[in-house]
Design an enzyme around this catalytic site. Structure first.
Site, PDB file in Angstrom:
ATOM      1  N   LEU A 120       0.797  -1.224   0.000  1.00 25.69           N
ATOM      2  CA  LEU A 120       0.000   0.000   0.000  1.00 25.69           C
ATOM      3  C   LEU A 120       0.832   1.279   0.000  1.00 25.69           C
ATOM      4  O   LEU A 120       0.302   2.370   0.176  1.00 25.69           O
ATOM      5  CB  LEU A 120      -0.968  -0.018   1.187  1.00 25.69           C
ATOM      6  CG  LEU A 120      -1.920  -1.227   1.191  1.00 25.69           C
ATOM      7  CD1 LEU A 120      -2.798  -1.218   2.418  1.00 25.69           C
ATOM      8  CD2 LEU A 120      -2.745  -1.297  -0.078  1.00 25.69           C
ATOM      9  N   CYS A 121       2.133   1.157  -0.229  1.00 24.74           N
ATOM     10  CA  CYS A 121       3.000   2.330  -0.314  1.00 24.74           C
ATOM     11  C   CYS A 121       2.867   2.987  -1.686  1.00 24.74           C
ATOM     12  O   CYS A 121       2.798   2.304  -2.701  1.00 24.74           O
ATOM     13  CB  CYS A 121       4.462   1.946  -0.086  1.00 24.74           C
ATOM     14  SG  CYS A 121       4.873   1.656   1.623  1.00 24.74           S
ATOM     15  N   HIS A 122       2.874   4.307  -1.679  1.00 22.34           N
ATOM     16  CA  HIS A 122       2.849   5.056  -2.934  1.00 22.34           C
ATOM     17  C   HIS A 122       4.239   5.060  -3.566  1.00 22.34           C
ATOM     18  O   HIS A 122       5.232   5.162  -2.854  1.00 22.34           O
ATOM     19  CB  HIS A 122       2.453   6.517  -2.669  1.00 22.34           C
ATOM     20  CG  HIS A 122       1.048   6.683  -2.228  1.00 22.34           C
ATOM     21  ND1 HIS A 122       0.655   6.487  -0.922  1.00 22.34           N
ATOM     22  CD2 HIS A 122      -0.070   7.029  -2.912  1.00 22.34           C
ATOM     23  CE1 HIS A 122      -0.645   6.723  -0.818  1.00 22.34           C
ATOM     24  NE2 HIS A 122      -1.105   7.042  -2.004  1.00 22.34           N
ATOM     25  N   MET A 164       8.616   4.596   5.319  1.00 25.25           N
ATOM     26  CA  MET A 164       8.694   3.185   4.932  1.00 25.25           C
ATOM     27  C   MET A 164       9.927   2.943   4.066  1.00 25.25           C
ATOM     28  O   MET A 164      10.568   1.890   4.169  1.00 25.25           O
ATOM     29  CB  MET A 164       7.432   2.729   4.190  1.00 25.25           C
ATOM     30  CG  MET A 164       6.139   2.865   4.949  1.00 25.25           C
ATOM     31  SD  MET A 164       5.847   2.123   6.571  1.00 25.25           S
ATOM     32  CE  MET A 164       7.107   1.147   7.062  1.00 25.25           C
ATOM     33  N   GLU A 165      10.260   3.902   3.231  1.00 23.88           N
ATOM     34  CA  GLU A 165      11.452   3.779   2.393  1.00 23.88           C
ATOM     35  C   GLU A 165      12.710   3.746   3.250  1.00 23.88           C
ATOM     36  O   GLU A 165      13.608   2.924   3.017  1.00 23.88           O
ATOM     37  CB  GLU A 165      11.515   4.936   1.386  1.00 23.88           C
ATOM     38  CG  GLU A 165      10.516   4.846   0.261  1.00 23.88           C
ATOM     39  CD  GLU A 165       9.071   5.181   0.636  1.00 23.88           C
ATOM     40  OE1 GLU A 165       8.195   4.991  -0.208  1.00 23.88           O
ATOM     41  OE2 GLU A 165       8.807   5.627   1.769  1.00 23.88           O
ATOM     42  N   ASP A 178      24.032 -11.558   5.212  1.00 27.76           N
ATOM     43  CA  ASP A 178      24.248 -12.509   4.127  1.00 27.76           C
ATOM     44  C   ASP A 178      25.732 -12.621   3.756  1.00 27.76           C
ATOM     45  O   ASP A 178      26.227 -13.712   3.488  1.00 27.76           O
ATOM     46  CB  ASP A 178      23.443 -12.098   2.897  1.00 27.76           C
ATOM     47  CG  ASP A 178      23.640 -13.056   1.745  1.00 27.76           C
ATOM     48  OD1 ASP A 178      23.398 -14.270   1.934  1.00 27.76           O
ATOM     49  OD2 ASP A 178      24.055 -12.612   0.661  1.00 27.76           O
TER      50      ASP A 178
END
Length: 154
Positions: A73-75, A109-110, A124
């Site tokens: 739901l992120c733009h 969010m980014e 990793d």
């Protein structure tokens, strides 16, 4: 305030068309705990997989750019800049991701995605030296991923 991604019709992407375009910035941080000898390997550039920090920076930046593909739901936001930096402790590396844009919605969010993927990339790249005899990770931890600053306007 209620949830903005859910209404009586179900899940939705929040409407931001009515909002003004303004400067947005978010800074997120997080840490990966590693064995002190692993930290020394990274600092000395002696890891088998190559330059851990440069690879983590590239991975984090790429993750920031792909956030709307990962979080449904992120733009998609036209980003103006991303910086990912690292600080070393005796048994940890702290990653910081700063994201900037001029847009109608924030970039938290980014920033969180960028710092998370940078830390996962470190894990990793050093997992071979972090494993114990049973192939487990008794010391390795990603922790305290959070937004430390959010700016709207200026």
């Amino acid at each position: 305030m209620g949830l903005t991604h859910v209404d009586e019709k179900g899940v939705k992407m929040v409407e931001v068309g009515h909002k003004d375009v303004v400067f947005r910035k978010a800074i997120a941080k997080g840490r990966i705990r590693l064995k002190p000898e692993t930290i020394q390997l990274i600092k000395s550039g002696k890891t088998k997989k190559g330059n851990v920090i440069a690879t983590a920076q590239i991975a984090g930046i790429l993750a920031v750019k792909k956030t709307p593909e990962l979080i449904p739901l992120c733009h998609p936001i036209p980003l103006t800049g991303v910086d990912i930096t690292f600080e070393f402790g005796e048994d940890y590396i702290e990653a910081t991701c700063e994201v900037r844009a001029y847009y109608k919605t924030g970039v938290e969010m980014e920033a969180l995605t960028g710092v998370s993927v940078a830390l996962l990339t470190i894990w990793d790249m050093v997992k071979a030296v972090e494993k114990d005899e049973q192939g487990q990770y008794p010391f390795t931890r990603i922790e305290n991923v959070h937004v430390v600053e959010k700016v709207k306007g200026q």
